[in-house]
Design a protein around this motif. Structure first.
Motif, PDB file in Angstrom:
ATOM      1  N   VAL A  61       5.866  -0.081   1.969  1.00 49.41           N
ATOM      2  CA  VAL A  61       5.040   0.263   3.027  1.00 49.41           C
ATOM      3  C   VAL A  61       5.909   0.165   4.268  1.00 49.41           C
ATOM      4  CG1 VAL A  61       2.951   0.132   4.376  1.00 49.41           C
ATOM      5  CG2 VAL A  61       2.974  -0.848   1.996  1.00 49.41           C
ATOM      6  N   THR A  62       5.955   1.277   5.066  1.00 47.25           N
ATOM      7  CA  THR A  62       6.567   1.198   6.158  1.00 47.25           C
ATOM      8  C   THR A  62       5.583   1.440   7.269  1.00 47.25           C
ATOM      9  OG1 THR A  62       8.619   2.278   5.453  1.00 47.25           O
ATOM     10  CG2 THR A  62       8.375   2.359   7.951  1.00 47.25           C
ATOM     11  N   ILE A  63       5.566   0.512   8.437  1.00 47.67           N
ATOM     12  CA  ILE A  63       4.229   0.369   9.318  1.00 47.67           C
ATOM     13  C   ILE A  63       5.026   0.661  10.822  1.00 47.67           C
ATOM     14  CG2 ILE A  63       2.742  -0.970  10.421  1.00 47.67           C
ATOM     15  CD1 ILE A  63       2.923  -2.637   7.718  1.00 47.67           C
ATOM     16  N   LEU A  74      -1.668   0.716  13.717  1.00 40.72           N
ATOM     17  CA  LEU A  74      -0.732   0.085  12.430  1.00 40.72           C
ATOM     18  C   LEU A  74      -0.935   1.459  11.783  1.00 40.72           C
ATOM     19  CD1 LEU A  74      -1.679  -2.590  13.701  1.00 40.72           C
ATOM     20  CD2 LEU A  74      -1.073  -3.530  11.611  1.00 40.72           C
ATOM     21  N   GLU A  76       0.619   3.006   8.521  1.00 42.21           N
ATOM     22  CA  GLU A  76       1.319   2.593   7.546  1.00 42.21           C
ATOM     23  C   GLU A  76       1.385   3.795   6.625  1.00 42.21           C
ATOM     24  OE1 GLU A  76      -1.218  -1.461   6.915  1.00 42.21           O
ATOM     25  OE2 GLU A  76      -2.146   0.180   5.986  1.00 42.21           O
ATOM     26  N   ARG A  87      -1.068   7.452   3.317  1.00 39.24           N
ATOM     27  CA  ARG A  87      -1.224   6.961   4.502  1.00 39.24           C
ATOM     28  C   ARG A  87      -2.271   6.282   5.249  1.00 39.24           C
ATOM     29  NH1 ARG A  87      -0.842  10.784  10.079  1.00 39.24           N
ATOM     30  NH2 ARG A  87      -0.160   9.112  11.508  1.00 39.24           N
TER      31      ARG A  87
END
Length: 174
Positions: A61-63, A74, A76, A87
């Protein structure tokens, strides 16, 4: 009475007796402040384990996180080991006394959270799509800040009080 029904009822009774209280962590350091930790880019790696303990899915996950006053976003982006993506955008509101609320498109109603010391307990119901159906699954997330860059998360997923599986995540702030 069927054996599976007895087992399910026993699990419900025992599960109700062994609850951890967020206040148990009030003196733990470092102090978790969601607005400080989730500000900027945070990467996370995780696994979903079914109730037998088998890893059923791995993901990254890239937040992208930012706060404006008491409200944080946030954003995600999930990448799963099977190549699928997802997403989720959380809107989190900081309340008094370390409490938080949150909303996301696939969350039913409102998430509630409370932080004390280095820990956050985050509870919500998610509309989870599985094989063409959507199930409302309860999540009980526990997050623990380890240092200024690292946080660990363990989530317990249940339906009607029966555990379906667990999610484990390791967060790393850039």
């Amino acid at each position: 009475m069927k054996t599976w029904l007895i087992a399910a009822m026993t699990a419900l009774v025992l599960g109700g007796c062994s609850s951890v209280d967020i206040a148990d962590y009030r003196n733990e350091k470092p102090q978790l402040d969601l607005a400080h930790y989730f500000d900027g880019t945070v990467d996370a790696w995780g696994v979903f384990q079914d109730r037998s303990g088998k890893v059923a899915k791995r993901f990254k996950v890239t937040i992208a996180a930012q706060w404006r006053g008491e409200v944080g976003t946030l954003d995600e982006h999930f990448e799963y080991s099977d190549g699928s993506t997802q997403r989720r955008v959380w809107t989190v509101t900081k309340l008094a006394d370390g409490r938080y609320t949150g909303r996301a498109d696939d969350v039913v109603g409102e998430a509630i959270g409370e932080a004390q010391g280095n820990a956050l307990r985050w509870r919500y119901t998610m509309a989870l799509p599985v094989d063409g159906s959507v199930y409302h699954v309860a999540f009980d997330d526990w997050m623990f800040l380890m240092d200024d860059k690292t946080m660990l998360n363990r989530s317990f997923m249940t339906k009607f009080g029966v555990e379906l599986g667990q999610v484990t995540l390791s967060f790393r702030k850039r």
